[in-house]
Scaffold this active site. Sequence first.
Site, short mmCIF file in Angstrom:
data_model
loop_
_atom_site.label_atom_id
_atom_site.label_comp_id
_atom_site.label_asym_id
_atom_site.label_seq_id
_atom_site.Cartn_x
_atom_site.Cartn_y
_atom_site.Cartn_z
N LYS A 109 -10.94 -34.60 -10.18
CA LYS A 109 -11.90 -33.53 -10.54
C LYS A 109 -13.33 -34.06 -10.50
O LYS A 109 -14.22 -33.45 -9.90
CB LYS A 109 -11.59 -32.98 -11.95
CG LYS A 109 -10.19 -32.43 -12.11
CD LYS A 109 -9.96 -31.89 -13.51
CE LYS A 109 -9.97 -32.95 -14.60
NZ LYS A 109 -8.87 -33.91 -14.55
N ARG A 165 -9.19 -26.15 -21.21
CA ARG A 165 -8.01 -27.02 -21.18
C ARG A 165 -6.91 -26.52 -22.10
O ARG A 165 -5.86 -27.15 -22.20
CB ARG A 165 -8.44 -28.39 -21.68
CG ARG A 165 -8.42 -29.49 -20.67
CD ARG A 165 -8.95 -30.68 -21.41
NE ARG A 165 -8.63 -31.92 -20.81
CZ ARG A 165 -9.42 -32.56 -19.98
NH1 ARG A 165 -10.56 -32.04 -19.59
NH2 ARG A 165 -9.06 -33.74 -19.54
N ARG A 174 -9.08 -47.16 -12.03
CA ARG A 174 -10.47 -46.68 -12.18
C ARG A 174 -11.30 -47.68 -12.99
O ARG A 174 -10.84 -48.24 -13.97
CB ARG A 174 -10.50 -45.32 -12.88
CG ARG A 174 -11.95 -44.90 -13.20
CD ARG A 174 -12.08 -43.47 -13.62
NE ARG A 174 -11.12 -43.08 -14.62
CZ ARG A 174 -10.87 -41.81 -14.94
NH1 ARG A 174 -11.52 -40.84 -14.33
NH2 ARG A 174 -9.99 -41.53 -15.85
N ARG A 205 -11.89 -47.37 -18.74
CA ARG A 205 -11.99 -46.37 -19.80
C ARG A 205 -10.90 -46.63 -20.83
O ARG A 205 -9.77 -46.96 -20.46
CB ARG A 205 -11.84 -44.97 -19.20
CG ARG A 205 -13.11 -44.13 -19.31
CD ARG A 205 -13.04 -42.86 -18.51
NE ARG A 205 -12.07 -41.89 -18.97
CZ ARG A 205 -11.94 -40.66 -18.47
NH1 ARG A 205 -12.72 -40.28 -17.49
NH2 ARG A 205 -11.03 -39.83 -18.93
N ARG A 218 -1.87 -38.50 -22.11
CA ARG A 218 -2.73 -37.51 -21.44
C ARG A 218 -1.93 -36.64 -20.46
O ARG A 218 -2.15 -35.44 -20.38
CB ARG A 218 -3.87 -38.22 -20.71
CG ARG A 218 -4.90 -38.80 -21.68
CD ARG A 218 -5.75 -39.87 -21.02
NE ARG A 218 -6.58 -39.37 -19.95
CZ ARG A 218 -7.04 -40.12 -18.96
NH1 ARG A 218 -6.74 -41.40 -18.90
NH2 ARG A 218 -7.83 -39.58 -18.04
P1 AP5 Z 1 -11.56 -38.89 -11.03
O1 AP5 Z 1 -12.30 -38.13 -9.99
O2 AP5 Z 1 -12.32 -39.61 -12.05
O3 AP5 Z 1 -10.43 -37.96 -11.67
P2 AP5 Z 1 -10.52 -36.88 -12.83
O4 AP5 Z 1 -9.62 -35.76 -12.42
O5 AP5 Z 1 -11.94 -36.55 -13.13
O6 AP5 Z 1 -9.81 -37.69 -13.98
P3 AP5 Z 1 -10.22 -37.83 -15.52
O7 AP5 Z 1 -9.45 -38.99 -16.04
O8 AP5 Z 1 -11.70 -37.83 -15.70
O9 AP5 Z 1 -9.62 -36.52 -16.07
P4 AP5 Z 1 -9.32 -36.18 -17.52
O10 AP5 Z 1 -9.17 -34.72 -17.41
O11 AP5 Z 1 -8.19 -36.92 -18.11
O12 AP5 Z 1 -10.58 -36.76 -18.31
P5 AP5 Z 1 -11.88 -36.08 -18.88
O13 AP5 Z 1 -12.97 -37.06 -18.76
O14 AP5 Z 1 -12.06 -34.72 -18.34
O15 AP5 Z 1 -10.62 -39.94 -10.24
C1 AP5 Z 1 -9.86 -40.90 -10.94
C2 AP5 Z 1 -9.86 -42.20 -10.15
O16 AP5 Z 1 -9.23 -41.99 -8.88
C3 AP5 Z 1 -11.25 -42.77 -9.84
O17 AP5 Z 1 -11.19 -44.16 -9.91
C4 AP5 Z 1 -11.51 -42.32 -8.39
O18 AP5 Z 1 -12.35 -43.23 -7.72
C5 AP5 Z 1 -10.11 -42.29 -7.82
N1 AP5 Z 1 -9.94 -41.24 -6.82
C6 AP5 Z 1 -10.41 -39.97 -6.86
N2 AP5 Z 1 -10.02 -39.27 -5.77
C7 AP5 Z 1 -9.27 -40.14 -5.02
C8 AP5 Z 1 -8.58 -40.02 -3.78
N3 AP5 Z 1 -8.56 -38.87 -3.07
N4 AP5 Z 1 -7.91 -41.10 -3.31
C9 AP5 Z 1 -7.90 -42.25 -4.02
N5 AP5 Z 1 -8.54 -42.43 -5.20
C10 AP5 Z 1 -9.22 -41.37 -5.70
O19 AP5 Z 1 -11.50 -35.92 -20.43
C11 AP5 Z 1 -11.32 -37.08 -21.22
C12 AP5 Z 1 -10.95 -36.67 -22.63
O20 AP5 Z 1 -12.01 -35.88 -23.21
C13 AP5 Z 1 -9.70 -35.78 -22.76
O21 AP5 Z 1 -8.50 -36.53 -22.77
C14 AP5 Z 1 -9.99 -35.08 -24.09
O22 AP5 Z 1 -9.71 -35.94 -25.17
C15 AP5 Z 1 -11.50 -34.84 -24.05
N6 AP5 Z 1 -11.81 -33.54 -23.45
C16 AP5 Z 1 -12.48 -33.29 -22.29
N7 AP5 Z 1 -12.57 -31.98 -22.05
C17 AP5 Z 1 -11.91 -31.36 -23.08
C18 AP5 Z 1 -11.61 -30.01 -23.38
N8 AP5 Z 1 -11.99 -29.01 -22.57
N9 AP5 Z 1 -10.92 -29.75 -24.52
C19 AP5 Z 1 -10.54 -30.73 -25.36
N10 AP5 Z 1 -10.77 -32.05 -25.12
C20 AP5 Z 1 -11.45 -32.35 -23.98
MG MG Z 2 -13.20 -36.82 -14.82
#
Ligand code: AP5
Ligand code: MG
Length: 216
Positions: free
Chosen positions: A15, A90, A127, A160, A171
């Site tokens: 994402k 979410r 990552r 992270r 997660r």
């Molecule tokens: P990346 O692009 O970073 O993936 P992502 O989908 O953004 O993954 P996240 O871990 O950020 O998602 P998440 O939803 O768990 O975390 P968030 O920060 O939103 O890619 C991941 C890796 O893969 C990178 O190293 C990248 O380089 C690599 N990659 C990407 N595309 C690739 C490809 N095509 N091929 C190979 N490699 C690739 O949320 C974190 C925490 O915050 C949650 O757990 C929760 O506690 C809280 N939170 C956030 N939003 C909410 C909400 N709405 N409600 C409640 N709690 C929330």
């Molecule tokens: Mg992300």
Amino acid sequence: MSVILILTGAPGAGKGTQADLIAHRLGFKKFSTGDVLRKHIKMGTEIGKKAETIIVGGNLVPDDILFTIVKNELDLYKPDDKVLLDGYPRTVKQAYDLQSLSQNHPVKMVIQLDVNKQNLTERLSGRRVCSQCGKSFHIKFNPSNKGESCDVCGGLLEQRADDYPDKIAVRLSVYENETKPVIDFYKNQGVFTLIDGNGTTEQIYKRLESIIKTLY
Ligand code: AP5
Ligand code: MG
């Protein structure tokens, strides 16, 4: 009236990576709730203090905190902005909360990046994130030109706190139980699209771009 595009998908689905490209190439304003929460933690705000142990444990921060953050952010946008939400809503409650703002901020499209579990785990465990500027890398798929340091600002790269195997498992299960039902909510509204999120970053971007361009 700002138009909202939502990018959803499991942890590690790409994402953030795709949201950055869409923002840069298609002129969307990207808003990642995960990034905002991590900023709060870094700055030691009240929200950050409440969120830290929850995030590190891999669980979801309460809906009311998220609604405050999202409402405040959306209020900053200009009427003709194209807004890209990464990581919100979410939970089904969050989807209803966002719907309550639909007069000014209608959701036009919801795209789920669908990625198999093996790829998700490999992407998350490899990552690395810059401790200073937040730029995201991957040890195998997107390494920094400066090894353990950020090739933009020289900051130290770190893993992270929620990217360790036990937290990744939490997660992924929270995603199945809490976030997947949100997809049905948007399917019923006729704004949902599923995209294959496996493959290279550019392959996935092309799939996204062709769908997003139907919006305008
Ligand atoms: P990346 O692009 O970073 O993936 P992502 O989908 O953004 O993954 P996240 O871990 O950020 O998602 P998440 O939803 O768990 O975390 P968030 O920060 O939103 O890619 C991941 C890796 O893969 C990178 O190293 C990248 O380089 C690599 N990659 C990407 N595309 C690739 C490809 N095509 N091929 C190979 N490699 C690739 O949320 C974190 C925490 O915050 C949650 O757990 C929760 O506690 C809280 N939170 C956030 N939003 C909410 C909400 N709405 N409600 C409640 N709690 C929330
Ligand atoms: Mg992300």
